[in-house]
Structure formats: structure tokens, C-alpha cells
Design a protein around this motif. Sequence first.
Motif, PDB file in Angstrom:
ATOM      1  N   ALA A 256       6.922  -4.313  -6.524  1.00 51.35           N
ATOM      2  CA  ALA A 256       6.260  -3.679  -7.667  1.00 51.35           C
ATOM      3  C   ALA A 256       7.121  -3.856  -8.920  1.00 51.35           C
ATOM      4  O   ALA A 256       8.343  -4.000  -8.832  1.00 51.35           O
TER       5      ALA A 256
ATOM      6  N   GLY B 185       0.861  -1.172   0.000  1.00 46.81           N
ATOM      7  CA  GLY B 185       0.000   0.000   0.000  1.00 46.81           C
ATOM      8  C   GLY B 185       0.890   1.212   0.000  1.00 46.81           C
ATOM      9  O   GLY B 185       2.077   1.101   0.317  1.00 46.81           O
ATOM     10  N   PRO B 186       0.357   2.383  -0.353  1.00 45.89           N
ATOM     11  CA  PRO B 186       1.217   3.573  -0.386  1.00 45.89           C
ATOM     12  C   PRO B 186       1.869   3.841   0.971  1.00 45.89           C
ATOM     13  O   PRO B 186       3.024   4.211   1.039  1.00 45.89           O
TER      14      PRO B 186
ATOM     15  N   PRO C 116      -4.989   1.772   4.275  1.00 39.01           N
ATOM     16  CA  PRO C 116      -5.604   0.556   3.740  1.00 39.01           C
ATOM     17  C   PRO C 116      -4.651  -0.159   2.782  1.00 39.01           C
ATOM     18  O   PRO C 116      -3.821   0.493   2.146  1.00 39.01           O
ATOM     19  N   PRO C 117      -4.744  -1.483   2.703  1.00 35.77           N
ATOM     20  CA  PRO C 117      -3.894  -2.199   1.754  1.00 35.77           C
ATOM     21  C   PRO C 117      -4.367  -1.978   0.322  1.00 35.77           C
ATOM     22  O   PRO C 117      -5.549  -1.802   0.084  1.00 35.77           O
ATOM     23  N   SER C 118      -3.453  -1.947  -0.600  1.00 34.64           N
ATOM     24  CA  SER C 118      -3.821  -1.914  -2.017  1.00 34.64           C
ATOM     25  C   SER C 118      -2.648  -2.420  -2.825  1.00 34.64           C
ATOM     26  O   SER C 118      -1.554  -1.883  -2.690  1.00 34.64           O
ATOM     27  N   PRO C 119      -2.807  -3.437  -3.654  1.00 35.67           N
ATOM     28  CA  PRO C 119      -4.015  -4.223  -3.871  1.00 35.67           C
ATOM     29  C   PRO C 119      -4.435  -4.977  -2.608  1.00 35.67           C
ATOM     30  O   PRO C 119      -3.697  -4.972  -1.630  1.00 35.67           O
ATOM     31  N   PRO C 120      -5.624  -5.626  -2.654  1.00 34.58           N
ATOM     32  CA  PRO C 120      -6.099  -6.317  -1.461  1.00 34.58           C
ATOM     33  C   PRO C 120      -5.057  -7.305  -0.931  1.00 34.58           C
ATOM     34  O   PRO C 120      -4.293  -7.868  -1.707  1.00 34.58           O
ATOM     35  N   VAL C 121      -5.046  -7.469   0.391  1.00 37.03           N
ATOM     36  CA  VAL C 121      -4.144  -8.454   1.000  1.00 37.03           C
ATOM     37  C   VAL C 121      -4.470  -9.796   0.350  1.00 37.03           C
ATOM     38  O   VAL C 121      -5.613 -10.228   0.340  1.00 37.03           O
ATOM     39  N   GLU C 122      -3.451 -10.400  -0.209  1.00 35.69           N
ATOM     40  CA  GLU C 122      -3.679 -11.604  -0.993  1.00 35.69           C
ATOM     41  C   GLU C 122      -3.271 -12.797  -0.127  1.00 35.69           C
ATOM     42  O   GLU C 122      -2.101 -13.138  -0.053  1.00 35.69           O
TER      43      GLU C 122
END
Lengths: 398, 249
Positions: B159, B11-12, B132-138
Motif C-alpha cells: 500500500a 484485503g483487510p 474477500p480480496p480488495s482490490p480485486p485479485v489482479e
Amino acid sequence: MTDRLILDVHVLQNVPPSNLNRDDTGAPKSAVYGGVTRARVSSQAWKRATRQYFNGRLDPSELGVRTKRVAELLAERITALDPSIAGAQAWAVAAEVLRTATGSKIEPPKRKVEAAKKNGDPDPAPESSYLLFLSARQLDGLAELGVQGAGDIKAFCKGKDNKARAKKIADTRHSVDIALFGRMVADTADINVDAAAQVAHALSVHRVETESDYFTAVDDRNSGAEPGAGMIGTVDFNSATLYRYAALDIDLLERNLGKGLDEDESPATPVRRAVEAFLDGFVCSLPTGKINTFGNHTLPDAVVVKLRGSRPVSFVSAFERPVRADEFGGHMEPAWARLADYIPRVEGAYGDEATETWILHLGPVTEKDSALGTEVPSLTRLVETAGAAVAARLERRG
Amino acid sequence: MSSVLTLRLAGPLQAWGVSARFTRRTTETAPTKSGVIGLLAAAQGLAREADLSALAVLRFAVRVDQPGRRIRDFQTAHHLDTGDSMPLSERFYLADAVFVAAVQGEPGLIADLFEAVRAPAYLPYLGRRSCPPSPPVEPAVQHDALLDQALAGEPWRAAEWYQHKRRDEATVSLSVLSEPGGDVPVGATGADSWRDQPLSFDPRHRRHALRTVVTSTVTVANPCARTPPPTRPRPTVPAHDPTGPLEGV
């Protein structure tokens, strides 16, 4: 878990030269993302702007009051209910009820007591040692309790049932802003409220360099002998296309607000009103930093709202690779294209359930974009539609 | 036998504090055990006062896929009654970082946690609510696995731009911070102790114990590596003999 409810909000907004939220050097806040520097507006700054926006939109009875002088506030309500309880007696009743309900210390501040003694003034009102955040409905409930027990308030509050009633009042029927943004009470964790809203830091979708405006100000009464500037200085600023994200935990919001008790309205009404206020407030509000210097009052170009059944999804990583201005300049169009491309990909990859999507967009929406969700023509409609969908799902669930 | 649950934490901004108190909210350079256990507990919908022992005994490790950098944020607040300034508070964040966190435990619990992370009871965040996480926590489960093997086998999650930046390296070595257990890799480079073993998240008396953290490295392939690996010709320096022109002088 098919009946979980989460609403997430995604906003693309242009902000011309501005300094919405500055750091300790006066420069606009920034962060590194995708290896390049971005403009950043902190979540705290935007949450505050959203709360300020509520003041114009919601009735004061739906909002909380955050004050140390909570005993005076409650005493006023007690006196209004029963005029025979007034002045110092009302303060004493109010203080005892508040002590019982919140577990916090409520007493006249020492400094004020000493000052009053010196000047021969009457005793000052009791106060809490930190800001207590109570809703209008909670204050009303506590005032009623105070009136009932005013005869011997200390004994009344010691009663087990009354103690439990007082605690329960402080722990239910929160105001819209407390339910959304939470409450922390230092002395008593029992009546803390977990925020139902999560707001992320806003980030620019592109690389941003902070610029500096050098200014001189002329002294109107300058004489020919001293023709220089009266003052010189610099103001830091940047301009950005921001991606803003927030998520609302509808289930938690419902627990915080309680169900509506009026027979002529749906039990989902309090949640629906809070969802509508949040959507409107989050989309339209803007932190006010240096706003009179830059006049940067803008509204979003695109808003995507999603009502989901499993987990919230932030789309910020669509912009991890910074957007470049397109051939005509500008970041908004390529940012929207990036988002419209990313949403179906992330939802395809992670599997998405019954999700309803609404889009508010200023530019023309192409056929491909409209596959993303239902287009709505105005913010009013967006707010109403999303609010109604939340209420419908809550009602279906019962 | 045990299973391992891995989570991609990206996430950022992220913030993983061990000693966050008063007005200075710091972050470590990698997710803490209390932070990740907190994320799992929140996903399961556990109350803050709930008994954590089932989650706290999970063996924990984290791999640093993209270290990111620390940024400092400062925040002002105003008193609502008087309008006076309140003490400034400093918050630190990790920007632009990617981690793979893993917990090892009994297969039934790991399967429950996997489902919980996919449909979390409370909104998920990376150490601090505004992150918030991004992308979703996988989440992913590896059966019959041990922690360090599982992390060694995960592909590099950094990334693409970051992988590309290191395209001259066909493989990269990543640090792994893990709790000592049966399979601590031999090449462990040092042990440290962090006060992030959660005992209770009860806001009235939040408690953490000391925990040993062993640092090691694993080597993973770089999917963005140039193929074939770069064989840069050494720049050939022309023979230079300044005395030559002087000959015969």
C-alpha cells in the motif's frame, strides 16, 4: 461466461457509542487496516443478526430448523400425515428415514436412556449427535417417505431406490437460510450445502480508539454510615462509521434452492425471494451486543447494490487510507465522497461488464454521484428492484 | 517453456491455515500453497472432490510485499436447542497484509487460470470465506518465464502508506517463499517444510503432503522513495572539552 450472476452489497452505516461485537476482554473487536486501528464487527456476528431478522420476515416454512431432536420433529409430521403411525413407532420410522437420508447416527442419548431406566420411564426419543439443519420442505418430503415405508421401515430404507430418494430429498429444496448460509454435516459430507452468501467483517472507515465508560451504581438502600457506591465497573465501547460488504452468488443460490415448481409463478421465484430477504436482512439487521446498554439502533446512510456478470468487488480498499472527519466533523460525508470517487476508478481499471447499480442514500446525491447508478427512494423499492432484476436475468437465461 | 501467473492478494483480513483444527484456527504468515491452489480451483469451478493433480503440480511461490500483523479473534456460539454456550473458538487472521503469489506451469493451463480468476465460478476469498480480496485479485501472466524471475520483476505492491513509511529506502528487500526448482536463487537463506501441498480438498478426507519451502529475498525499487536519496547531514557535535574551563584553576 456472460451468464454468471453475482450481487454485491455495500453499506455505510454510523454507529454511535456501542459494543456490537466484543472480544474475550469485553472490548469491541478491532483490526488494523491501512496501518491504523479500526473498529471491526465479525462476519459471524452480522450473519447471525441477518438470520435472526429472517424470523420476522419470512414464513417459518421457508426457514430451516436446526436441532438435535430432529426425529421427534419428523415423527410429528409422520403422525400428522397418518395418525395410525404414532408414538414410539413414529420415532422409529423417523429415525430410520433420517439415518438413510443424512447418514448420521440417530439414537436415544445414552445419558437419557440410563436416567429413564432408573426412573422406570419409557424409552426416550432418538436424537442426532449434533445439530441437523433441515428445511420444512425437506422434512415434509421425508415424512411422506416414512409413511410409505412404515410397514417395514428397515427393509424399505434398504431398497436402492428408496435410499436414493431419501438422500435426494435431503440434498435439494433447501430453506432460504440454508441456501444462503450453508450447512455442514459432520458425518456425511454428501449433504453439505455451500453457502451462497459471503459476508466480510465490517470495518470502520476511520481510525478508532476504544473508550472506556467508568460507572458507579448506587445502592438504593445505602445508609448514611456507608455512603459509597454499591458497585463500580467499566464498559468498553467505540463509535464508528462502518463499511459493510456482502456478496451473493446467484448461480449457487439457484442450485441450492432449486427452481420454483408452481405453475402460476416464475421458476425464478425462490431465488428472487431469497435475494430480497437477504438484501432486506443484511441492510437492516444489527448485532445485538450491549444494545440495551447503548441503545445504538441505527440504519445505514448509504447502500449501493450491484448486479454483475463476472466477479464480486469489495470497495473496502477505498478506505485503506483512513477517512478524516470533515470541517464540520463527522465521517459519513467524506466516506461517501471517497466511495463515490473510488467506484468508477476501480471499475474502470478492472473493466466491468453489464452491471446494474442501485443507490439508496439519505443525504442529497449530487449529479456526479447519480452517475454511479439508479437512485431508489426507499429500501422497499431497492429490494423489489434488485429482486426483479435478478429474476429477469434468470428468466432470460432460462 | 513455461508461463507464470501472478496474483496480488490484498484485503483487510486474510487467513492461511496449515493446521487449522477444532476450535483453534491459525494462520501462517504468508499464503499457503493449498490456499492459493484452492482459490484457483474454486475460480475454475472444480468440485471439492475433483482431481487436483493438474493444479497441485504447479510450482508455487509467494512474495511478502507487506507483512501485516496477526490478530486474534474469538467466537462464541450458543446451542440452538438448549441455549448453552458451545466451546469458544479462536481464529487468527493476518490484518493489513499484501502478497504477490505466483504459480508456474504449462502456458495453456496458465492462460485458463488467468481467465478463471477474472470471472471466478465461486466467490473468491483469501483463505477464509469472510476475507474477500480488495482490490480485486489482479492476475497477470508472464510468458516464457520462471517463477523467481517473475517475482523479482514485479513492482512493489505494498500500500502507498506503507511504501511512504519506508521512503528513506530507495530499494527494499522482500522475502520470497518458493518451492525448489531449476532457478532457486543462490542467496536462498534456508529451507523449511510446510504441510500445505494439496492432495485432495474432499471434505470427507482432506489431505495435504509436506512440501519444501525455500526462503530467499528479492530487491525491488520503492516508488515512494525520496529523490534524491536522503543524505542526512550527520549532526555535528560541538567540540566538548570539559577540562577547558578548568584550565588555570
